[in-house]
Every structure is written in C-alpha cells, then in structure tokens.
Design a protein around this motif. Structure first.
Motif, PDB file in Angstrom:
ATOM      1  N   MET A   1       0.796  -1.207   0.064  1.00 18.89           N
ATOM      2  CA  MET A   1       0.034  -0.152  -0.143  1.00 18.89           C
ATOM      3  C   MET A   1       0.856   1.378  -0.025  1.00 18.89           C
ATOM      4  O   MET A   1       1.741   1.250   0.871  1.00 18.89           O
ATOM      5  CB  MET A   1      -0.946   0.026   1.290  1.00 18.89           C
ATOM      6  N   GLU A   2       0.669   1.937  -0.836  1.00 17.69           N
ATOM      7  CA  GLU A   2       1.176   3.225  -1.071  1.00 17.69           C
ATOM      8  C   GLU A   2       0.327   4.381  -0.301  1.00 17.69           C
ATOM      9  O   GLU A   2      -0.367   4.368  -0.279  1.00 17.69           O
ATOM     10  CB  GLU A   2       1.617   3.915  -2.520  1.00 17.69           C
ATOM     11  N   VAL A   3       1.232   5.231   0.298  1.00 14.68           N
ATOM     12  CA  VAL A   3       0.444   6.530   1.171  1.00 14.68           C
ATOM     13  C   VAL A   3       1.058   7.662   0.300  1.00 14.68           C
ATOM     14  O   VAL A   3       2.341   8.016   0.678  1.00 14.68           O
ATOM     15  CB  VAL A   3       0.827   6.662   2.515  1.00 14.68           C
ATOM     16  N   ARG A   4       0.193   8.502  -0.052  1.00 12.98           N
ATOM     17  CA  ARG A   4       0.809   9.856  -0.449  1.00 12.98           C
ATOM     18  C   ARG A   4      -0.069  11.073   0.335  1.00 12.98           C
ATOM     19  O   ARG A   4      -1.190  10.953   0.084  1.00 12.98           O
ATOM     20  CB  ARG A   4       0.158   9.867  -2.178  1.00 12.98           C
ATOM     21  N   SER A   5       0.706  12.052   0.738  1.00  9.90           N
ATOM     22  CA  SER A   5      -0.187  13.061   1.553  1.00  9.90           C
ATOM     23  C   SER A   5       0.021  14.153   0.762  1.00  9.90           C
ATOM     24  O   SER A   5       1.077  14.511  -0.017  1.00  9.90           O
ATOM     25  CB  SER A   5       0.994  12.907   3.072  1.00  9.90           C
ATOM     26  N   PHE A   6      -0.882  15.139   1.084  1.00  7.86           N
ATOM     27  CA  PHE A   6      -1.064  16.423   0.608  1.00  7.86           C
ATOM     28  C   PHE A   6      -1.215  17.177   1.872  1.00  7.86           C
ATOM     29  O   PHE A   6      -2.139  17.223   2.844  1.00  7.86           O
ATOM     30  CB  PHE A   6      -2.144  16.655  -0.353  1.00  7.86           C
ATOM     31  N   VAL A   7      -0.666  18.429   1.835  1.00  6.54           N
ATOM     32  CA  VAL A   7      -0.803  19.411   3.145  1.00  6.54           C
ATOM     33  C   VAL A   7      -1.766  20.686   2.333  1.00  6.54           C
ATOM     34  O   VAL A   7      -1.385  21.383   1.496  1.00  6.54           O
ATOM     35  CB  VAL A   7       0.395  20.116   3.419  1.00  6.54           C
ATOM     36  N   PHE A   8      -2.969  20.732   3.173  1.00  3.79           N
ATOM     37  CA  PHE A   8      -4.106  21.721   2.531  1.00  3.79           C
ATOM     38  C   PHE A   8      -4.360  22.795   3.408  1.00  3.79           C
ATOM     39  O   PHE A   8      -4.701  22.325   4.742  1.00  3.79           O
ATOM     40  CB  PHE A   8      -5.220  20.921   1.809  1.00  3.79           C
ATOM     41  N   GLU A  21      -1.046  -1.667  -6.248  1.00  2.53           N
ATOM     42  CA  GLU A  21      -0.680  -2.144  -7.341  1.00  2.53           C
ATOM     43  C   GLU A  21      -2.016  -2.237  -8.450  1.00  2.53           C
ATOM     44  O   GLU A  21      -1.694  -2.430  -9.455  1.00  2.53           O
ATOM     45  CB  GLU A  21       0.222  -3.402  -7.324  1.00  2.53           C
ATOM     46  N   THR A  22      -3.036  -2.371  -7.760  1.00  3.48           N
ATOM     47  CA  THR A  22      -4.285  -2.486  -8.645  1.00  3.48           C
ATOM     48  C   THR A  22      -4.782  -0.980  -9.359  1.00  3.48           C
ATOM     49  O   THR A  22      -5.724  -1.046  -9.884  1.00  3.48           O
ATOM     50  CB  THR A  22      -5.402  -3.050  -7.975  1.00  3.48           C
ATOM     51  N   ASN A  23      -3.895  -0.124  -8.865  1.00  3.95           N
ATOM     52  CA  ASN A  23      -4.388   1.361  -9.012  1.00  3.95           C
ATOM     53  C   ASN A  23      -5.881   2.007  -8.335  1.00  3.95           C
ATOM     54  O   ASN A  23      -6.340   2.815  -8.566  1.00  3.95           O
ATOM     55  CB  ASN A  23      -4.590   1.622 -10.519  1.00  3.95           C
ATOM     56  N   GLU A  24      -6.397   0.910  -7.548  1.00  2.00           N
ATOM     57  CA  GLU A  24      -7.812   1.503  -6.732  1.00  2.00           C
ATOM     58  C   GLU A  24      -7.072   2.170  -5.515  1.00  2.00           C
ATOM     59  O   GLU A  24      -6.052   1.934  -4.872  1.00  2.00           O
ATOM     60  CB  GLU A  24      -8.403   0.344  -6.317  1.00  2.00           C
ATOM     61  N   CYS A  25      -7.937   3.239  -5.329  1.00  2.00           N
ATOM     62  CA  CYS A  25      -7.547   4.136  -4.131  1.00  2.00           C
ATOM     63  C   CYS A  25      -8.609   4.430  -3.380  1.00  2.00           C
ATOM     64  O   CYS A  25      -9.829   4.446  -3.729  1.00  2.00           O
ATOM     65  CB  CYS A  25      -6.686   5.230  -4.682  1.00  2.00           C
ATOM     66  N   LYS A  51      -7.953   4.756  -9.590  1.00  2.00           N
ATOM     67  CA  LYS A  51      -9.644   4.751  -9.129  1.00  2.00           C
ATOM     68  C   LYS A  51      -9.890   4.943  -7.990  1.00  2.00           C
ATOM     69  O   LYS A  51      -9.865   4.038  -7.264  1.00  2.00           O
ATOM     70  CB  LYS A  51     -10.156   3.409  -9.975  1.00  2.00           C
ATOM     71  N   VAL A  52     -10.883   5.961  -7.772  1.00  2.00           N
ATOM     72  CA  VAL A  52     -11.185   6.223  -6.255  1.00  2.00           C
ATOM     73  C   VAL A  52     -12.293   5.390  -6.100  1.00  2.00           C
ATOM     74  O   VAL A  52     -13.304   5.519  -6.743  1.00  2.00           O
ATOM     75  CB  VAL A  52     -11.510   7.726  -6.260  1.00  2.00           C
ATOM     76  N   LYS A  53     -12.297   4.647  -4.878  1.00  2.00           N
ATOM     77  CA  LYS A  53     -13.131   3.732  -4.477  1.00  2.00           C
ATOM     78  C   LYS A  53     -14.146   4.389  -3.382  1.00  2.00           C
ATOM     79  O   LYS A  53     -15.356   3.985  -3.373  1.00  2.00           O
ATOM     80  CB  LYS A  53     -12.599   2.269  -4.100  1.00  2.00           C
ATOM     81  N   GLY A 122      -8.760  -2.537  -3.926  1.00  2.00           N
ATOM     82  CA  GLY A 122      -7.717  -3.478  -4.663  1.00  2.00           C
ATOM     83  C   GLY A 122      -7.486  -4.637  -3.621  1.00  2.00           C
ATOM     84  O   GLY A 122      -8.217  -5.517  -3.327  1.00  2.00           O
ATOM     85  N   ASN A 123      -5.825  -4.747  -3.520  1.00  2.00           N
ATOM     86  CA  ASN A 123      -5.603  -6.097  -2.655  1.00  2.00           C
ATOM     87  C   ASN A 123      -5.257  -5.532  -1.184  1.00  2.00           C
ATOM     88  O   ASN A 123      -4.662  -6.258  -0.661  1.00  2.00           O
ATOM     89  CB  ASN A 123      -4.349  -6.594  -3.207  1.00  2.00           C
TER      90      ASN A 123
END
Length: 213
Positions: A1-8, A21-25, A51-53, A122-123
């Motif tokens: 699982m990848e974790v991407r953060s944004f500061v808003f 790896e399935t590109n689901e998020c 793909k946002v789930k 995803g997985n």
C-alpha cells in the motif's frame, strides 16, 4: 500500500490518498478548499491512473472535510464516517464562516464505519479502530500487513490532538492512544492529520503526553 500525503488549507492538514498495485485508491480527510488544492489532488490521481473507490473522514472537524462535497461529486463516491461524528460534520456549516471559509459546501454521509469494520480496495485491507477523545466519533485506519496507521488527529509526532473542542476529552484520548494504537506495535508507522509521519515506538518513549516507557 502506497501512502501519498498532501498538505492543504490554512490549518496545514494532511490529506491522504492510499493506493496499491491495482490502482484502486481511497481518499482520507480531503482538506482541499482552494481550486489549486483540488487541482493538485485530482492531478495526482489522474496522472497515476488511480480509481477512487471511497472517501473516508477519520473525524469531521472543518480542516479535514473541506473537500468532501467536491470529492463526492467529482469521483461519484460515497462518504464514510463514524456515526457518532455526524453531529460534528453537520455543525461545520454553522461555524465555517468564522474561519473564513465562506464557500464551504456541506456534504452528507452515505455510510458509517465502526470498530472492527474492514475497508477494502484493490488488494488492500484496512481495519477500522474507534479512537475517540479528539472528536467523539474519531476513527483510525490500520493496515496490519504493512504496519501502517492513518491516525487522524489522535496521535502526532511527540504530541496529541487537542481536547478542548466540543466532544473532546483528554482522558478518553489518552486511553484511545494507549489501548488502541500503542498495542499495534512499536514498528507501526503513524500517518497523522498534521505534521510529519512518526512511529509507535517513538511516541511510546518520547511523547510527553502519552509515553509509557
């Protein structure tokens, strides 16, 4: 699982996109309010062909939900929260102008998450932990396989969430940390709602508010 953060937003809130790896998020706590913030988030998702789930709020304070309505409509996904925090969510429209968010758009929850529920994309599987104290219906999301925890505003690097807001309680928060988060293990990475990532071992030993060693 990848974790991407944004500061808003002016509260410097961490918004997370979790994907595999399935590109689901899934998107957690979208604090995007200004157009450039929304563009940054959607561009990352588009550029990586994700793909946002689902959309999830760890809790419903204003800085974590400013982008709820936008994300729900843009990606046509459901919003999931803990039911106890629905009142917290509905209160935001009353006080948003006091913080300068005059264009805040209210959002409705579509589904509820509770202790022990599983969020699957995803997985990847995330376990829902009920960790009140900062907000009455606060949850954390734990990936046991990879030892990663999205902790919202419960536990920070050498700090903890404030407890002086409506529904907050200091003793409850400390209990949530010590009884729900610390037992996950010292090697678990903590992704908080503000500030840098940390790990349970660091906080067990050096967090002045809740250390146990």
């Amino acid at each position: 699982m990848e974790v991407r953060s944004f500061v808003f937003n002016p509260f410097q809130e961490n918004t997370y996109v979790l994907y595999d790896e399935t590109n689901e998020c899934v998107i957690i706590d979208p604090g995007c309010y200004e157009k450039h913030e929304k563009d940054e988030l959607t561009s990352f998702i588009s550029d990586n062909k994700l793909k946002v789930k689902q959309l999830i709020n760890t809790h419903c304070h204003i800085d974590h939900i400013l982008g709820n309505k936008f994300i729900k409509e843009f990606y046509q996904v459901d919003l999931a929260i803990h039911q106890i925090d629905e009142q917290t969510l509905r209160a935001v429209k009353v006080y948003a102008p006091n913080y300068g968010f005059y264009n805040y758009e209210e959002s409705e929850p579509d589904t509820y998450l509770k202790e022990g529920d599983k969020v699957i994309f995803g997985n990847t599987e995330l376990e829902v932990l009920f960790v009140p104290g900062h907000a009455p219906g606060h949850i954390a999301l734990y990936n046991k396989k990879e030892k990663k925890c999205i902790a919202g505003d419960v536990l920070f690097h050498r700090s903890i969430g404030r407890t002086d807001l409506p529904g907050g309680d200091h003793d409850t928060l400390i209990n949530s940390i010590r009884e729900k988060l610390f037992p996950l293990g010292e090697d678990v990475t903590v992704y908080p709602g503000h500030g840098p990532a940390t790990n349970m071992g660091e906080e067990m030993r050096h967090n002045p508010f809740c250390m146990i060693y």
